[in-house]
Design a protein around this motif. Structure first.
Motif, mmCIF file in Angstrom:
data_model
loop_
_atom_site.group_PDB
_atom_site.id
_atom_site.type_symbol
_atom_site.label_atom_id
_atom_site.label_comp_id
_atom_site.label_asym_id
_atom_site.label_seq_id
_atom_site.Cartn_x
_atom_site.Cartn_y
_atom_site.Cartn_z
ATOM 1 N N ARG A 136 31.927 7.379 80.009
ATOM 2 C CA ARG A 136 30.477 7.408 79.833
ATOM 3 C C ARG A 136 29.911 5.984 79.878
ATOM 4 N NH1 ARG A 136 26.610 9.915 81.337
ATOM 5 N NH2 ARG A 136 27.240 11.914 80.526
ATOM 6 N N ASP A 137 30.633 5.013 79.297
ATOM 7 C CA ASP A 137 30.185 3.616 79.344
ATOM 8 C C ASP A 137 30.134 3.097 80.776
ATOM 9 O OD1 ASP A 137 29.970 3.450 76.556
ATOM 10 O OD2 ASP A 137 32.067 2.828 76.342
ATOM 11 N N LEU A 138 31.113 3.468 81.590
ATOM 12 C CA LEU A 138 31.113 3.049 82.992
ATOM 13 C C LEU A 138 29.939 3.674 83.751
ATOM 14 C CD1 LEU A 138 34.916 3.083 83.842
ATOM 15 C CD2 LEU A 138 33.436 1.099 83.521
ATOM 16 N N CYS A 139 29.618 4.919 83.430
ATOM 17 C CA CYS A 139 28.447 5.553 84.053
ATOM 18 C C CYS A 139 27.167 4.814 83.666
ATOM 19 C CB CYS A 139 28.336 7.022 83.631
ATOM 20 S SG CYS A 139 29.569 8.078 84.394
ATOM 21 N N ARG A 140 27.059 4.420 82.411
ATOM 22 C CA ARG A 140 25.873 3.669 81.978
ATOM 23 C C ARG A 140 25.788 2.326 82.688
ATOM 24 N NH1 ARG A 140 27.508 4.953 76.332
ATOM 25 N NH2 ARG A 140 26.696 7.039 75.982
ATOM 26 N N LEU A 141 26.927 1.677 82.906
ATOM 27 C CA LEU A 141 26.945 0.409 83.628
ATOM 28 C C LEU A 141 26.439 0.604 85.051
ATOM 29 C CD1 LEU A 141 27.681 -2.578 84.016
ATOM 30 C CD2 LEU A 141 30.021 -1.829 84.514
ATOM 31 N N VAL A 142 26.913 1.647 85.723
ATOM 32 C CA VAL A 142 26.454 1.932 87.081
ATOM 33 C C VAL A 142 24.954 2.199 87.082
ATOM 34 C CG1 VAL A 142 26.612 3.580 88.986
ATOM 35 C CG2 VAL A 142 28.691 2.729 87.903
ATOM 36 N N HIS A 143 24.459 2.940 86.088
ATOM 37 C CA HIS A 143 23.023 3.222 85.994
ATOM 38 C C HIS A 143 22.219 1.931 85.849
ATOM 39 C CE1 HIS A 143 23.708 7.608 84.490
ATOM 40 N NE2 HIS A 143 24.048 7.435 85.750
ATOM 41 N N ARG A 144 22.681 1.036 85.003
ATOM 42 C CA ARG A 144 21.971 -0.238 84.819
ATOM 43 C C ARG A 144 21.969 -1.061 86.100
ATOM 44 N NH1 ARG A 144 21.628 -2.614 79.099
ATOM 45 N NH2 ARG A 144 21.922 -0.782 77.814
ATOM 46 N N LEU A 145 23.103 -1.070 86.780
ATOM 47 C CA LEU A 145 23.186 -1.829 88.027
ATOM 48 C C LEU A 145 22.269 -1.235 89.092
ATOM 49 C CD1 LEU A 145 27.019 -2.536 88.133
ATOM 50 C CD2 LEU A 145 25.193 -4.176 87.652
ATOM 51 N N LEU A 146 22.231 0.089 89.186
ATOM 52 C CA LEU A 146 21.349 0.733 90.157
ATOM 53 C C LEU A 146 19.880 0.497 89.813
ATOM 54 C CD1 LEU A 146 23.201 4.096 90.812
ATOM 55 C CD2 LEU A 146 22.886 2.211 92.414
ATOM 56 N N GLU A 147 19.541 0.568 88.529
ATOM 57 C CA GLU A 147 18.160 0.322 88.117
ATOM 58 C C GLU A 147 17.724 -1.096 88.466
ATOM 59 O OE1 GLU A 147 18.075 1.177 83.964
ATOM 60 O OE2 GLU A 147 17.940 3.329 84.259
ATOM 61 N N SER A 148 18.649 -2.050 88.337
ATOM 62 C CA SER A 148 18.290 -3.442 88.607
ATOM 63 C C SER A 148 18.225 -3.751 90.097
ATOM 64 C CB SER A 148 19.293 -4.381 87.933
ATOM 65 O OG SER A 148 20.553 -4.310 88.586
ATOM 66 N N ARG A 149 18.765 -2.890 90.918
ATOM 67 C CA ARG A 149 18.776 -3.121 92.373
ATOM 68 C C ARG A 149 17.843 -2.166 93.098
ATOM 69 N NH1 ARG A 149 22.000 -7.604 93.912
ATOM 70 N NH2 ARG A 149 23.164 -8.057 92.041
ATOM 71 N N GLU A 150 18.410 -1.111 93.658
ATOM 72 C CA GLU A 150 17.660 -0.221 94.537
ATOM 73 C C GLU A 150 17.166 1.047 93.865
ATOM 74 O OE1 GLU A 150 20.377 0.567 97.698
ATOM 75 O OE2 GLU A 150 20.750 -1.539 98.054
ATOM 76 N N PHE A 161 17.846 4.849 91.988
ATOM 77 C CA PHE A 161 18.792 5.958 92.070
ATOM 78 C C PHE A 161 18.691 6.745 93.364
ATOM 79 C CE2 PHE A 161 18.240 5.144 87.556
ATOM 80 C CZ PHE A 161 19.558 5.058 87.154
ATOM 81 N N GLY A 162 17.889 6.293 94.300
ATOM 82 C CA GLY A 162 17.737 6.982 95.575
ATOM 83 C C GLY A 162 18.954 6.796 96.464
ATOM 84 N N PRO A 163 18.818 7.118 97.738
ATOM 85 C CA PRO A 163 19.928 6.958 98.677
ATOM 86 C C PRO A 163 20.474 5.533 98.629
ATOM 87 C CG PRO A 163 18.077 8.057 99.725
ATOM 88 C CD PRO A 163 17.608 7.607 98.382
ATOM 89 N N ASN A 164 21.807 5.436 98.599
ATOM 90 C CA ASN A 164 22.420 4.127 98.409
ATOM 91 C C ASN A 164 23.651 4.009 99.304
ATOM 92 O OD1 ASN A 164 24.104 2.019 97.222
ATOM 93 N ND2 ASN A 164 22.548 1.988 95.609
ATOM 94 N N GLU A 165 23.605 3.091 100.241
ATOM 95 C CA GLU A 165 24.720 2.892 101.173
ATOM 96 C C GLU A 165 25.989 2.472 100.450
ATOM 97 O OE1 GLU A 165 26.067 -0.040 104.816
ATOM 98 O OE2 GLU A 165 23.991 -0.082 104.140
ATOM 99 N N ALA A 166 25.857 1.661 99.401
ATOM 100 C CA ALA A 166 27.038 1.184 98.677
ATOM 101 C C ALA A 166 27.801 2.337 98.035
ATOM 102 C CB ALA A 166 26.640 0.157 97.630
#
Length: 126
Positions: A92-106, A108-113
């Motif tokens: 769950r912590d890793l999912c939260r990290l991914v969420h924070r990284l996505l929020e700071s970048r592009e 939660f929409g379509p993401n090539e990475a």
């Protein structure tokens, strides 16, 4: 007696069910201070190594070469893996990290990475 042993075995094997261990690990983690360089265990040592690597990269500034980027990547990998191994970082912590990284970048929409990660790193959709 057999049922009690089976239940205790599942309790000891599963980190999600080990509430006592979880509380003790969280207490230990919350009372440690990274800025004091305690390095009481492998997790502390991994995080301190990551902070030092980031400091070297910050000093280099915009002149960060491929070696420094790879060093940062490897140190981050080691820190996250160590955190997962000792139980300080959950799924769950890793999912939260991914969420924070996505929020700071592009967002939660379509993401090539993420698509590349699924195809190349996970290998489930090859």
């Amino acid at each position: 007696l057999v049922y009690a042993i089976a239940i205790m075995g599942v309790y000891l094997i599963s980190t999600d069910l080990d509430l006592v261990g979880y509380v003790l690990r969280r207490r230990l983690i919350r009372h440690s201070r990274l800025s004091e360089n305690p390095a009481a265990g492998p997790l502390d040592a991994a995080w301190i190594a990551l902070l030092k690597t980031w400091q070297r990269a910050a000093i280099a500034g915009t002149d960060v070469d491929e070696f420094v980027r790879n060093d940062c990547r490897e140190t981050l990998d080691q820190s996250l893996l160590c955190g997962c191994e000792v139980g300080a970082i959950s799924d769950r912590d890793l999912c939260r990290l991914v969420h924070r990284l996505l929020e700071s970048r592009e967002g939660f929409g379509p993401n090539e990475a993420i698509v590349r990660w699924l195809e190349e790193d996970i290998g489930h959709y090859r």
